[in-house]
Write an enzyme that holds these catalytic residues in place. Structure first.
Site, short mmCIF file in Angstrom:
data_model
loop_
_atom_site.label_atom_id
_atom_site.label_comp_id
_atom_site.label_asym_id
_atom_site.label_seq_id
_atom_site.Cartn_x
_atom_site.Cartn_y
_atom_site.Cartn_z
N LYS A 67 0.85 -1.20 0.00
CA LYS A 67 0.00 0.00 0.00
C LYS A 67 0.88 1.25 0.00
O LYS A 67 1.49 1.59 1.00
CB LYS A 67 -0.90 0.04 1.24
CG LYS A 67 -1.98 1.10 1.09
CD LYS A 67 -2.41 1.73 2.40
CE LYS A 67 -1.71 3.00 2.75
NZ LYS A 67 -1.87 4.13 1.84
N GLU A 96 9.74 1.19 10.39
CA GLU A 96 10.75 2.22 10.11
C GLU A 96 10.06 3.55 10.34
O GLU A 96 9.20 3.94 9.56
CB GLU A 96 11.24 2.13 8.66
CG GLU A 96 12.04 0.89 8.35
CD GLU A 96 13.41 0.88 8.98
OE1 GLU A 96 13.84 1.92 9.51
OE2 GLU A 96 14.05 -0.17 8.95
N GLU A 103 9.42 15.95 15.21
CA GLU A 103 9.77 15.83 13.80
C GLU A 103 8.95 16.85 13.00
O GLU A 103 7.72 16.82 13.02
CB GLU A 103 9.44 14.41 13.33
CG GLU A 103 10.01 14.10 11.98
CD GLU A 103 9.70 12.68 11.53
OE1 GLU A 103 8.58 12.22 11.74
OE2 GLU A 103 10.61 12.04 10.95
P1 NAD Z 1 2.30 8.43 7.85
O1 NAD Z 1 2.64 7.69 9.09
O2 NAD Z 1 1.29 9.50 7.92
O3 NAD Z 1 1.80 7.42 6.71
C1 NAD Z 1 2.59 6.31 6.34
C2 NAD Z 1 1.71 5.29 5.64
O4 NAD Z 1 0.77 4.79 6.59
C3 NAD Z 1 0.89 5.87 4.49
O5 NAD Z 1 0.83 4.91 3.44
C4 NAD Z 1 -0.47 6.07 5.11
O6 NAD Z 1 -1.51 6.04 4.14
C5 NAD Z 1 -0.54 4.86 6.04
N1 NAD Z 1 -1.49 4.96 7.15
C6 NAD Z 1 -2.14 6.04 7.61
N2 NAD Z 1 -2.96 5.70 8.65
C7 NAD Z 1 -2.79 4.38 8.85
C8 NAD Z 1 -3.35 3.44 9.79
N3 NAD Z 1 -4.22 3.81 10.71
N4 NAD Z 1 -2.95 2.15 9.72
C9 NAD Z 1 -2.04 1.75 8.80
N5 NAD Z 1 -1.50 2.60 7.88
C10 NAD Z 1 -1.87 3.90 7.90
O7 NAD Z 1 3.71 8.98 7.28
P2 NAD Z 1 3.95 9.91 6.04
O8 NAD Z 1 3.45 11.28 6.42
O9 NAD Z 1 3.45 9.27 4.80
O10 NAD Z 1 5.55 9.90 5.94
C11 NAD Z 1 6.35 10.66 6.77
C12 NAD Z 1 6.82 9.87 7.97
O11 NAD Z 1 7.49 8.69 7.53
C13 NAD Z 1 7.82 10.61 8.80
O12 NAD Z 1 7.51 10.44 10.16
C14 NAD Z 1 9.15 9.93 8.46
O13 NAD Z 1 10.11 10.04 9.47
C15 NAD Z 1 8.71 8.54 8.24
N6 NAD Z 1 9.68 7.81 7.40
C16 NAD Z 1 10.50 6.90 8.00
C17 NAD Z 1 11.46 6.22 7.25
C18 NAD Z 1 12.41 5.24 7.88
O14 NAD Z 1 13.02 4.47 7.16
N7 NAD Z 1 12.55 5.23 9.18
C19 NAD Z 1 11.56 6.47 5.88
C20 NAD Z 1 10.70 7.39 5.31
C21 NAD Z 1 9.75 8.06 6.09
#
Ligand code: NAD
Length: 517
Positions: A193, A269, A404
Site C-alpha cells: 500500500k 521504520e 519531527e
Molecule cells: P504516515 O505515518 O502519515 O503514513 C505512512 C503510511 O501509513 C501511508 O501509506 C499512510 O496512508 C498509512 N497509514 C495512515 N494511517 C494508517 C493506519 N491507521 N494504519 C495503517 N496505515 C496507515 O507517514 P507519512 O506522512 O506518509 O511519511 C512521513 C513519515 O514517515 C515521517 O515520520 C518519516 O520520518 C517517516 N519515514 C521513516 C522512514 C524510515 O526508514 N525510518 C523512511 C521514510 C519516512
C-alpha cells in the site's frame, strides 16, 4: 556522480490516465468505483486518477496473496531460480527508469536531479542486491547433537507468508523497493500500500513487473487507497502474516497495536530527529556543506535528516557565518530545473505544518537566523514551496528540537563540551541516525560509538548502502532494512530434528505398560 538516466521526459502532463488496483496478476477496478486525483505538488496541476480501495478490495488482494503463497511454486521455488527471475524484473524496471523518475518528480516533488542521480538508480541497485541475496542457502547446519541420543539437526529458513507493506510519501520508489525486494527475495507474497499522495512510481514499478509476465499471479499485489482504511485491514486481517510499515512514529504505534491482535511479525521504520555533531577540529567548509545537505535534502522531508545541529562554542561564529551565507544561496525552484536544490513540499497541509513549527520556534524563544518564507516568484505560486529556516539559540528541550517537523527547518544548538553534545544528541525519543564531523577519525568513532542511533555517518550524510543495515533505535523503529539483516526480517526459522537412533532407552517417552494377557 553521473546520472545513468539519459532521457529526461520532464512532461508535467505525461500521464493523463486512470490507474486501477493490481490484484492477482490483473489490473482491476475498485469495487466501489472510487478514484482519487493526484496533483503535482510543484504546480497544483492534476496529474492522474488512482483507485481508492476499500476494505473489500484489500481483502481481495490479501486473499490473492494468501492463495499464491499457499499454492507453493513461488515460496518453494529453488533460490537460484528465484534470484534469476528477480534480476529479470529489475532489468524491466530499469528499462523504464526515466518514466519512473518523471513520476517521482511530478507526483512526489522530487527534483529531477535527485530522482535521476539518487532515488531511481539507488533503488535499482538495492533491488538488484536483493535479487542476488535471493540465492541463499535455506539450510543452516547446527552443531552435532548427541544428547540424549545421536540426532541430525538442521535449521531451515522459510518465507513468512503474506506480507502487508505500508509506505510513506517522501521516497515513494525507494520505499517500495525496500519493501517488495526483500519480501520477494525470501519467497513471500506481498500486498503493497503506497502513501495516498504518491502511488505513481510504485504503480510504474508494478507495471514494469507485470509486463514481464514472470511473476505468478497473486505474488505481488498493489492496493492504493486511504491509509486509515487499507492500512488497518492489512494489520488485523488474520490471513496476513507480517506487516512492514514505514511512516510516522504515531501511525507506527497504531500499526503495532493493530498487528498485536493476531501477533503478526512487525517491522517498523519510523520518524527521527537526528543529531548532527560538529567537532571543533572539523574541516569547516566540508562540515558546513555537509550539514546543509544533511538537513535540507528533499526539503527536510527525510526521516533521517540531520535536523539538530550541534556546533562547538570554539568555532561557533565562523561556522555559523558560513552556514547562513551558504544556506541563503540554496535555490528553491521547480523540480525539473537542473539548478534547483529544494523543490516543493508534498502538500498544502505539510507546508502549513512547517509554517506552524516556524511560528512555534519563534514563540519558544529560538532566533530565526534565516527565516523561511513562501517564494515570491510567480512560477512557484501554485506549488507548496518554502525557503529554508535556520534557528539559533535553540535548547534541546524546545518542541522544535524534539518533534519531527519534516520540512526545511534546522535547529542549531551551541555546546561547550563534547560530553554535553553527546548527552543532548541522545536526549530524544528517536534514534534513527546521526552525523559526526571531525578531522580525527578515532575521535569521531568514539563519539559515534556513544550515539544511540541505527546509523551514524562520519564526514558524510544520507549514505545508505544496499549491503548495510538501516533502521532505528528507540521510537524510530523495530527491525532493519537492507543487506542480509533486511532479508532475515522476511524469513521464519524452522528447526528440524531427525532421529538417528532407534534405541528407545535414549528417549524420554512414556514407559507404556503392555496390557495384561
Ligand atoms: P504516515 O505515518 O502519515 O503514513 C505512512 C503510511 O501509513 C501511508 O501509506 C499512510 O496512508 C498509512 N497509514 C495512515 N494511517 C494508517 C493506519 N491507521 N494504519 C495503517 N496505515 C496507515 O507517514 P507519512 O506522512 O506518509 O511519511 C512521513 C513519515 O514517515 C515521517 O515520520 C518519516 O520520518 C517517516 N519515514 C521513516 C522512514 C524510515 O526508514 N525510518 C523512511 C521514510 C519516512
Amino acid at each position: 556522480m553521473a546520472s545513468s538516466i539519459t532521457v529526461n521526459l520532464m512532461t508535467h502532463q505525461t500521464i493523463a490516465r486512470q490507474y486501477d488496483l493490481y490484484i492477482n496478476g490483473c489490473w482491476t477496478a475498485p469495487q466501489a468505483g472510487r478514484y482519487r486525483t493526484l496533483c503535482n505538488p510543484a504546480t497544483g496541476a492534476p496529474l492522474v486518477t488512482v483507485a481508492e480501495a476499500d476494505v473489500a478490495d484489500t481483502r481481495r488482494a490479501i486473499a490473492a496473496a494468501r492463495t499464491a503463497f499457499d499454492a507453493g511454486g513461488w515460496a518453494d521455488m529453488p533460490p537460484g531460480e528465484r534470484s534469476r527471475l528477480l534480476h529479470a524484473l529489475v532489468d524491466a524496471i530499469e528499462a523504464r527508469q526515466a518514466e519512473i523518475a518523471d513520476a517521482e518528480m511530478c507526483n512526489a516533488g522530487c527534483t529531477w536531479r535527485k530522482a535521476t542521480l539518487m532515488d531511481i538508480p539507488v533503488g535499482l541497485i538495492h533491488f538488484r542486491h536483493f535479487a542476488k541475496l535471493a540465492d541463499f542457502d535455506p539450510l543452516e547446519p547446527v552443531p552435532q547433537i548427541t544428547f540424549p541420543a545421536l540426532a541430525y539437526n538442521v535449521v531451515r529458513r522459510e518465507p513468512i507468508g503474506v506480507c502487508g507493506q505500508i509506505i510513506p510519501w517522501n521516497f515513494p520508489f525507494l520505499m517500495a523497493v525496500w519493501k517488495i525486494a526483500p519480501a520477494l527475495a525470501a519467497g513471500n507474497t506481498v500486498v503493497l500500500k503506497p502513501a495516498s499522495y504518491t502511488p505513481l512510481s510504485a504503480i510504474k514499478l508494478v507495471e514494469a513487473i507485470h509486463e514481464t509476465g514472470l511473476l505468478p499471479p497473486g505474488v505481488l499485489n498493489l492496493v492504493t487507497g486511504p491509509g486509515d482504511v487499507v492500512g488497518p485491514e492489512l494489520c488485523v486481517n488474520p490471513q496476513v502474516d507480517k506487516v512492514a510499515f514505514t511512516g510516522s512514529t504515531e501511525v507506527g504505534r497504531t500499526v503495532m497495536q493493530q498487528a498485536a491482535s493476531t501477533i503478526k511479525k512487525v517491522t517498523l521504520e519510523l520518524g527521527g530527529k537526528s543529531p548532527n555533531i560538529i567537532l571543533d577540529d572539523a574541516d569547516l567548509d566540508v562540515a558546513v556543506d555537509g550539514s546543509l545537505w544533511a538537513v535540507f535534502m528533499h526539503n527536510g522531508q527525510a526521516c533521517e535528516s540531520g535536523t539538530r545541529l550541534f556546533v562547538p562554542a570554539a568555532i561557533y561564529d565562523p561556522f555559523m557565518e558560513r552556514l547562513l551565507d551558504r544556506a541563503a544561496r540554496l535555490r528553491v525552484g521547480l523540480p525539473e530545473e537542473g539548478a534547483t536544490d529544494l523543490g516543493p513540499l508534498i502538500s498544502a497541509g505539510q507546508l502549513q505544518a512547517v509554517e506552524k513549527y516556524i511560528g512555534l520556534g519563534i514563540a519558544e524563544g529560538a532566533t530565526p537566523a534565516l527565516l523561511g518564507r513562501r517564494p515570491t516568484d510567480p512560477a512557484l505560486a501554485h506549488g507548496h514551496f518554502i525557503t529554508p529556516t535556520i534557528f539559533t539559540n535553540v535548547h534541546n528541550q524546545m518542541r522544535v528540537a524534539q518533534e519531527e517537523i519534516f520540512g526545511p527547518v534546522l535547529c542549531v544548538i551551541k555546546y561547550a563540551r563534547e560530553e554535553e553534545a553527546i548527552a543532548q544528541a541522545n536526549d530524544t525519543i528517536y534514534g534513527l541516525a546521526a552525523g559526526v564531523w571531525s578531522a580525527n577519525i578515532e575521535r569521531a568513532m568514539s563519539v559515534a560509538n556513544r550515539l544511540r542511533a541505527g546509523t551514524v555517518w562520519i564526514n558524510d550524510y544520507h549514505m545508505i548502502h544496499a549491503e548495510a543495515p538501516f533502521g532505528g533505535y528507540k521510537q524510530s523503529g523495530l527491525g532493519r532494512e537492507l543487506g542480509v539483516w533486511g532479508l532475515k526480517e522476511y524469513l521464519e526459522t524452522k528447526h528440524i530434528h531427525v532421529d538417528l537412533t532407534r534405541n528407545r532407552s535414549d528417549k524420554f517417552w512414556f514407559d507404556i505398560v503392555a496390557p495384561q494377557a
